[in-house]
Design a protein around this motif. Sequence first.
Motif, PDB file in Angstrom:
ATOM      1  N   GLY A  83      -8.995  14.274   1.677  1.00  0.00           N
ATOM      2  CA  GLY A  83      -7.902  13.681   2.415  1.00  0.00           C
ATOM      3  C   GLY A  83      -8.077  14.434   4.146  1.00  0.00           C
ATOM      4  O   GLY A  83      -7.987  13.874   5.089  1.00  0.00           O
ATOM      5  N   THR A  84      -8.424  15.794   4.124  1.00  0.00           N
ATOM      6  CA  THR A  84      -8.807  16.574   5.132  1.00  0.00           C
ATOM      7  C   THR A  84     -10.004  15.934   6.226  1.00  0.00           C
ATOM      8  O   THR A  84      -9.781  15.612   7.261  1.00  0.00           O
ATOM      9  N   LEU A  85     -10.964  15.418   5.485  1.00  0.00           N
ATOM     10  CA  LEU A  85     -12.037  14.765   6.081  1.00  0.00           C
ATOM     11  C   LEU A  85     -11.578  13.420   6.569  1.00  0.00           C
ATOM     12  O   LEU A  85     -11.793  13.222   7.789  1.00  0.00           O
ATOM     13  N   ILE A  86     -10.782  12.620   5.858  1.00  0.00           N
ATOM     14  CA  ILE A  86     -10.398  11.322   6.621  1.00  0.00           C
ATOM     15  C   ILE A  86      -9.344  11.730   7.730  1.00  0.00           C
ATOM     16  O   ILE A  86      -9.515  10.890   8.562  1.00  0.00           O
ATOM     17  N   GLY A  87      -8.569  12.640   7.555  1.00  0.00           N
ATOM     18  CA  GLY A  87      -7.589  12.924   8.664  1.00  0.00           C
ATOM     19  C   GLY A  87      -8.372  13.377   9.856  1.00  0.00           C
ATOM     20  O   GLY A  87      -8.018  12.849  10.929  1.00  0.00           O
ATOM     21  N   VAL A  88      -9.288  14.314   9.767  1.00  0.00           N
ATOM     22  CA  VAL A  88      -9.749  14.875  10.981  1.00  0.00           C
ATOM     23  C   VAL A  88     -10.500  13.679  11.550  1.00  0.00           C
ATOM     24  O   VAL A  88     -10.750  13.636  12.923  1.00  0.00           O
ATOM     25  N   VAL A  89     -11.344  12.817  10.726  1.00  0.00           N
ATOM     26  CA  VAL A  89     -12.362  11.826  11.403  1.00  0.00           C
ATOM     27  C   VAL A  89     -11.414  10.852  11.987  1.00  0.00           C
ATOM     28  O   VAL A  89     -11.626  10.604  13.201  1.00  0.00           O
ATOM     29  N   ALA A  90     -10.335  10.531  11.543  1.00  0.00           N
ATOM     30  CA  ALA A  90      -9.336   9.536  11.939  1.00  0.00           C
ATOM     31  C   ALA A  90      -8.649  10.188  13.366  1.00  0.00           C
ATOM     32  O   ALA A  90      -8.803   9.506  14.540  1.00  0.00           O
ATOM     33  N   GLY A  91      -8.330  11.348  13.203  1.00  0.00           N
ATOM     34  CA  GLY A  91      -7.988  12.163  14.426  1.00  0.00           C
ATOM     35  C   GLY A  91      -8.738  12.358  15.590  1.00  0.00           C
ATOM     36  O   GLY A  91      -8.340  12.303  16.816  1.00  0.00           O
ATOM     37  N   ARG A  92     -10.090  12.369  15.177  1.00  0.00           N
ATOM     38  CA  ARG A  92     -11.055  12.306  16.324  1.00  0.00           C
ATOM     39  C   ARG A  92     -11.542  11.128  16.953  1.00  0.00           C
ATOM     40  O   ARG A  92     -11.543  10.733  17.930  1.00  0.00           O
ATOM     41  N   ALA A  93     -11.523  10.004  15.975  1.00  0.00           N
ATOM     42  CA  ALA A  93     -12.016   8.594  16.427  1.00  0.00           C
ATOM     43  C   ALA A  93     -10.883   8.056  17.273  1.00  0.00           C
ATOM     44  O   ALA A  93     -11.447   7.452  18.295  1.00  0.00           O
ATOM     45  N   ALA A 103      -5.741   3.599   9.784  1.00  0.00           N
ATOM     46  CA  ALA A 103      -5.943   4.672   8.722  1.00  0.00           C
ATOM     47  C   ALA A 103      -4.639   5.287   8.477  1.00  0.00           C
ATOM     48  O   ALA A 103      -4.119   5.409   7.373  1.00  0.00           O
ATOM     49  N   MET A 104      -3.602   5.591   9.585  1.00  0.00           N
ATOM     50  CA  MET A 104      -2.415   6.252   9.352  1.00  0.00           C
ATOM     51  C   MET A 104      -1.486   5.636   8.932  1.00  0.00           C
ATOM     52  O   MET A 104      -0.372   5.827   8.123  1.00  0.00           O
ATOM     53  N   ARG A 105      -1.508   4.030   9.199  1.00  0.00           N
ATOM     54  CA  ARG A 105      -0.512   3.066   8.662  1.00  0.00           C
ATOM     55  C   ARG A 105      -0.764   3.069   7.277  1.00  0.00           C
ATOM     56  O   ARG A 105       0.276   3.015   6.359  1.00  0.00           O
ATOM     57  N   VAL A 106      -2.057   3.072   6.707  1.00  0.00           N
ATOM     58  CA  VAL A 106      -2.217   2.989   5.196  1.00  0.00           C
ATOM     59  C   VAL A 106      -1.907   4.168   4.567  1.00  0.00           C
ATOM     60  O   VAL A 106      -1.106   4.082   3.492  1.00  0.00           O
ATOM     61  N   VAL A 107      -2.005   5.402   5.110  1.00  0.00           N
ATOM     62  CA  VAL A 107      -1.395   6.580   4.612  1.00  0.00           C
ATOM     63  C   VAL A 107      -0.065   6.476   4.670  1.00  0.00           C
ATOM     64  O   VAL A 107       0.558   7.094   3.463  1.00  0.00           O
ATOM     65  N   ASP A 108       0.697   6.225   5.708  1.00  0.00           N
ATOM     66  CA  ASP A 108       2.096   5.946   5.444  1.00  0.00           C
ATOM     67  C   ASP A 108       2.501   5.015   4.366  1.00  0.00           C
ATOM     68  O   ASP A 108       3.680   5.456   3.625  1.00  0.00           O
ATOM     69  N   LEU A 109       1.935   4.100   4.009  1.00  0.00           N
ATOM     70  CA  LEU A 109       2.109   3.112   3.090  1.00  0.00           C
ATOM     71  C   LEU A 109       1.794   3.715   1.676  1.00  0.00           C
ATOM     72  O   LEU A 109       2.666   3.573   0.747  1.00  0.00           O
ATOM     73  N   LEU A 110       0.775   4.538   1.560  1.00  0.00           N
ATOM     74  CA  LEU A 110       0.493   4.889   0.193  1.00  0.00           C
ATOM     75  C   LEU A 110       1.406   6.191  -0.215  1.00  0.00           C
ATOM     76  O   LEU A 110       1.527   6.316  -1.447  1.00  0.00           O
ATOM     77  N   ILE A 111       1.686   6.927   0.855  1.00  0.00           N
ATOM     78  CA  ILE A 111       2.152   8.202   0.503  1.00  0.00           C
ATOM     79  C   ILE A 111       3.667   8.148  -0.299  1.00  0.00           C
ATOM     80  O   ILE A 111       3.567   9.043  -1.010  1.00  0.00           O
ATOM     81  N   ILE A 119      -4.046   8.628  -4.759  1.00  0.00           N
ATOM     82  CA  ILE A 119      -2.873   8.642  -3.641  1.00  0.00           C
ATOM     83  C   ILE A 119      -2.412  10.060  -2.880  1.00  0.00           C
ATOM     84  O   ILE A 119      -2.281  10.354  -1.882  1.00  0.00           O
ATOM     85  N   GLY A 120      -3.228  11.012  -3.807  1.00  0.00           N
ATOM     86  CA  GLY A 120      -3.046  12.470  -3.557  1.00  0.00           C
ATOM     87  C   GLY A 120      -3.655  13.032  -2.330  1.00  0.00           C
ATOM     88  O   GLY A 120      -3.157  13.852  -1.830  1.00  0.00           O
ATOM     89  N   ALA A 143      -4.638  14.113   4.819  1.00  0.00           N
ATOM     90  CA  ALA A 143      -5.036  13.142   5.590  1.00  0.00           C
ATOM     91  C   ALA A 143      -3.780  13.232   6.963  1.00  0.00           C
ATOM     92  O   ALA A 143      -4.235  13.591   8.314  1.00  0.00           O
ATOM     93  N   ARG A 144      -2.599  13.103   6.400  1.00  0.00           N
ATOM     94  CA  ARG A 144      -1.440  13.073   7.580  1.00  0.00           C
ATOM     95  C   ARG A 144      -1.600  14.367   8.393  1.00  0.00           C
ATOM     96  O   ARG A 144      -1.412  14.333   9.543  1.00  0.00           O
ATOM     97  N   LEU A 145      -1.639  15.611   7.499  1.00  0.00           N
ATOM     98  CA  LEU A 145      -1.625  16.705   8.127  1.00  0.00           C
ATOM     99  C   LEU A 145      -2.867  17.065   9.244  1.00  0.00           C
ATOM    100  O   LEU A 145      -2.632  17.452  10.404  1.00  0.00           O
TER     101      LEU A 145
END
Lengths: 307, 314
Positions: A112-122, A130-138, A167-168, A173-175
Motif C-alpha cells: 500500500g505504501t509503495l502504491i501510494g508513494v508512486v501515485a503521489g509522485r507520478a 489509482a486513488m479512485r480505485v482505492v476509494d472504491l475498494l476501501i 483490500i487491506g 495507499a491513501r495515507l
Amino acid sequence: MDIEMADPRLTLDERRRSPLAGTYAFVSSRHWTFKAGSVLLAMVLVMVCFAQWVAPYDPAAQDLINRLRPPSAEHWLGTDHLGRDVLSRLLVGGQFAVTISAITVIITLVVGTLIGVVAGRAGGVLDEVAMRVVDLLISIPDVVIAIFLIGVFGPNYATLILSLTLIGWTPYARLARGLTKEINAREYIRAAEVLGMKRSFVILRHIVPNTIHPVAAVSFLRFGHKLITVGGLSYLGLGVRPPNPDWGLMMAEAQPYLERAPILMIAPGAVIFLAALGVTWIGHGLEIESRGARSRATTNAEEAGNG
Amino acid sequence: MWKIILQRVAILVMMLFIVSVAAFCVPLLSDGDPARTILLSRVSDLDLAPEAVEALRRELGLDRPLPVQYLSWLGSALQGDFGYSFASRQPVAAEITRALGVSITLALSALGVALLVALPLGTAAAMRPGGKVDGFTTLLIQTLVATPEYWFAPVSVLVFVLWLGILPSAGWQSWESLILPAMALMLRPMAYFTQVTRAAMREVIAAPYITAARARGLSMNEAVVHHGLRNGSLPVVTFFALWFAGLLGGSVVIEVIFAVPGMGRLLYEAVVNNDVPVLQGGFVALVGLSILINTITDVLYVLFNPAMRGSHGH
C-alpha cells in the motif's frame, strides 16, 4: 523538521546502552496510550511466543469427567466441554490469529505504501485513477472477500492471507499518497529534482522515510482490526481446524454452554479485546505524535515560504 | 464537473467488469469439478456415474470454451439471473433479494442509532479539545473499535436473554429480534462516526463564519448549532453511506450468531454447502453494491459541494 525513526529526545548514549534499556527509554518518553498499549501488546506477545512452555496443561488433553468445571486452584479459568484446561488453550490459542494478522499487516503496509508513494509522485491520470480505485475498494468489507475465497478454496493460510491483503493495502495507499503530496511541496524535494537525482532515489531516500511514522500508526490500528476479523472467521469455523485451540474457535465451541459456563465465552473474547485495545492504543499514541510533527513541519514550511 | 462524473462512471464500469470476471473465474481455479460438486450436493453419493456427470456438464454448458461461458453467465447475470442454488434449488437472485432486504433493515437500524449517538457526542468532544468530554470520547472510541462484535453479542445474549429474559435470542420474527444484532453491529460504526464528527466539527469551529457569528453576539453553542452543524455533517453523511455499503455483507458473524436470514448468513451457508452459484451471486451483489453506493455518494458529493466543482482533491 523531519520525522526521524530514532527519538530525538533520547541522547545517543541512551540509545546505545542496551536493547532493553533502549526500548524502555523509547517507550517511556511517549504518550500514555503508547505506554499502556505497549504493556498490553507485550503481554500478548509473550503469551503467544512462550505459550507451549508456560501452559500448565496440554491444551488438547481431554478429561471428560471434569468437564465444564468453574475456575479453581487446579484450573484457573476452569475447563471446557471436553474437560480441557481453558487457561492453557487461551495461552496457545493466539498463535494463529496473531501470525495471520502480522503477516497481513506487513504485506499490506509495504504494498500500500509503495502504491501510494508512486501515485503521489507520478500525479496526473495515474494518480487520479489509482486513488479512485482505492476509494472504491476501501469500503468493501474484507470478510466478503474472505468468505468468497474460502468458499472456493477452503480455509488455509494462503487463502486467508490473500483475502485479507486484496483490500487491506488501500488505507496505506491513501495515507502514503496524501503524505507524498505534502512532502512533494517541500524545498528539499525541489532541490533534489533540480539536482537531477534519480526518481527512485528521491522516493526511497526522501519520501518513504517521511511516511514511516504515520504509516506505522495506521498499521497498529489495522493490526487490531485484522485480529478481530481473523477471530471472527475462526468463530465461523472458517479459520483454524479443531482440535488446535484458537480464540475465535474457543468462543464458537463455548456457545452451547453460554449459560452454564459463561467464562468459556468471556475469557477468549476478553483476550482478543485486550490485544486489539493494546495495538489500538499504540497506534493512537503514534498518531498523536506524527500529527504533532506534521503540523510543526507544515508551520515551518509556511514560515519558510513567507520569509 | 461532468468530466469528473464521467470519469467516476468509467472507473465504476471497469471495476464492475473486474469483479464479474473474478466472480466467474475464481471458482474455476479450484480443483473441484462443478458438475461433480452439483451432483454430490444433490445425491450425496460418492459413487457418481461418469455418464451422469458428463450429461450434467453438457446440460450446464460447461463443455463450451471459457469466454463463451463467461459471456453467457454475464448476459444472464445482467438480466438478474444468477442461476439456481445447488443446495435449495431456488433461483439465486430471489434468495439474494430476500436476504438483502433483511440486511438493509439491520444495517440501517444499527447505523441510524450509531449516528444518533455519534453526532452529539462528537460535537461535544469537539467543543473543548483536550477537555473531559473529549478524553472520555477518545477512550470510548478506542474501546468500541477494539471490541469484537462476536464477543459483545453472546455477552448481550447472556444478559438480556438468559438472565433478564426480556429479548428473544435469535431469529427474525418481530422488531425485538432486531435489537441485539443491531446493538452488536453498531459499536464500530459508532466509534468511527464519533471520530469523523469530532474532526469535522473541530474544523467548523475554527472556520471564519463561526467567528463572524460569534462577533454578531451569538454564544458558541448557538453559533455551532445554527451555522456549524450542517457543514459539519457533510463528511459524516458520506461516511454513513460507505458504512452502509460495507455493513450489508460485513455482518456475517452477527447474522450467523443471531440466525438473521440476511446476506451474511446466505454467504456463510453457501460456504458450508459448497454452493458456488450463491457464492458468485452474493459476491457480485455485495461488492457491486458497495462500489455502486460509493460512486453514487461521490457523484452526489461533487454535485452538491460547490468547492469540488472543477477540481479534484479531497
